[in-house]
Design an enzyme around this catalytic site. Structure first.
Site, PDB file in Angstrom:
ATOM      1  CB  THR A 172      -0.911   0.006   1.258  1.00 57.85           C
ATOM      2  OG1 THR A 172      -1.777  -1.115   1.172  1.00 57.85           O
ATOM      3  CG2 THR A 172      -1.735   1.261   1.363  1.00 57.85           C
ATOM      4  CG  ASP A 176      -1.687  -6.987  -2.635  1.00 58.32           C
ATOM      5  OD1 ASP A 176      -2.592  -6.150  -2.677  1.00 58.32           O
ATOM      6  OD2 ASP A 176      -1.518  -7.770  -1.672  1.00 58.32           O
ATOM      7  CB  SER A 236      -2.123 -11.033  -1.183  1.00 55.80           C
ATOM      8  OG  SER A 236      -2.623  -9.915  -0.511  1.00 55.80           O
TER       9      SER A 236
END
Ligand code: ASP
Length: 344
Positions: free
Chosen positions: A13, A57, A59
């Site tokens: 982020t 990201d 993830s």
């Protein structure tokens, strides 16, 4: 001489912007991060940056990605005094844990940080996190050596040992906690280091070396009231399984049903390493406290004491990658290698 720091941007982020077409957060060109925080030049440090391509990201983090971070540190180890890894928060605890095992004999700081709000947003937590992480990576003790020669996580107003952390909140700026180990530093008006809490490499680790071999033939089995035989069987009979992180109740207790213990026994007798960690947010496993813990020991399960799931999983990946013999893996799972387990 002014400290030199390498900033490694992997994604997350902190470096994302909203895509006007979809409204989703997507990574943007790393060079803009430094434009967003021009004040870091006031440190007077020599700061270089390198960006993963593509950035991810977190993830999508995998052992290959951890190996890339490890090799980036390795390739630049002599050139820089410290390293800051910008990383997504979702799997930061896994990555920081994995890196702590991959980097042996580490004598410099590798500080993971990121943010809950992108750095371009007015109320971002990224600016403060980045600035503190850089200052910590550059800090020296009274003998001129790096203050925190560890893989750590710097977030909000705390510095934690990376392999002790867990992401505890998906919204608050206080995203991480270290439930079983004190903060290595409190970040306030001053950065106050807890010198007794900081890990220094053990002599047997030898000079700095990097080991990125992993084997991910590991399962996490979370137990719950009402779990079925089919559920447990499907996990424990996964082809090629070499280890299991068994998430138990309280201080390491599990159901005493014969079918469950039978399956565990069958699994450990095949040489699968089963490590007992608690589902509780804090505290330690002690299989000697209750009869429902002792039966696990009899089934060949080993106690993970106060290790986190993230740390147990990545430690198993790394140990299995380096040794074929499950007895050796069991031995090392019971010992702190990088301060990930409290001593008895
Ligand atoms: N999904 C993001 C990531 O982990 C979330 C974050 O950075 O906070 O990459």
């Amino acid at each position: 001489m002014n400290p030199s720091i390498l900033l490694i941007y992997t994604g997350g982020t902190i470096g994302m912007k909203q895509d006007p077409a979809t409204g989703h957060l997507v990574p943007f060109d790393f060079s803009q991060i430094l434009d967003e925080v021009p004040e870091i030049s006031r440190f007077g440090y020599h700061i270089d940056t390198c960006s993963f391509d593509p950035v991810i990201d977190s993830s999508d983090a995998r052992p290959e990605f951890w190996a890339r971070i490890a090799h980036t540190v390795e390739a630049n180890y002599e050139k820089y005094d410290g390293f800051v890894v910008l990383h997504g928060t979702d799997t930061m605890s896994y990555s920081a844990s994995a890196l702590s095992y991959m980097l042996e004999g580490l004598e410099k700081s590798v500080v993971f940080t990121g943010s809950q709000l992108p750095i371009g947003v007015l109320r971002t937590d990224g600016r403060e996190n980045l600035i503190s992480a850089i200052e910590i990576a550059a800090a020296r003790d009274s003998s001129g050596k790096p203050m925190v020669p560890e893989v750590c996580v710097c977030f909000e107003n705390k510095l934690y040992r990376g392999n002790r952390t867990t992401k505890q909140n998906s919204e608050n700026f206080t995203a991480f906690s270290s439930p079983n180990y004190p903060a290595l530093a409190e970040i306030g008006i001053h950065i106050k280091y807890d010198l007794n809490a900081i890990h220094h490499p053990a002599p047997e680790e030898g000079p700095f070396s990097v080991h990125t071999e992993t084997d991910t033939s590991v399962a996490i089995l979370k137990i719950f009231p009402g779990m079925t035989e089919n559920y447990v069987r499907s996990v424990l009979s996964a082809p090629g399984l070499r280890a299991v992180v068994l998430e138990t109740f309280g201080s390491g207790n599990a159901p005493s049903f014969p079918w469950f213990l039978g399956m565990l026994k069958e699994c450990t007798s095949r040489g699968v390493v089963v490590v007992n960690v608690t589902q509780c947010q804090a505290g330690s496993v002690d299989m000697g406290t209750y009869a429902n813990g002792a039966i696990l020991e009899q089934a060949g399960v080993i106690g993970g004491r106060d290790i986190t799931t993230e740390s147990a999983l990545t430690k198993l990946f790394c140990l299995l990658g380096r040794c074929d013999d499950s007895e050796t893996v069991k031995k090392w799972m019971s010992e702190p290698l990088r301060g990930e387990i409290s001593r008895k």
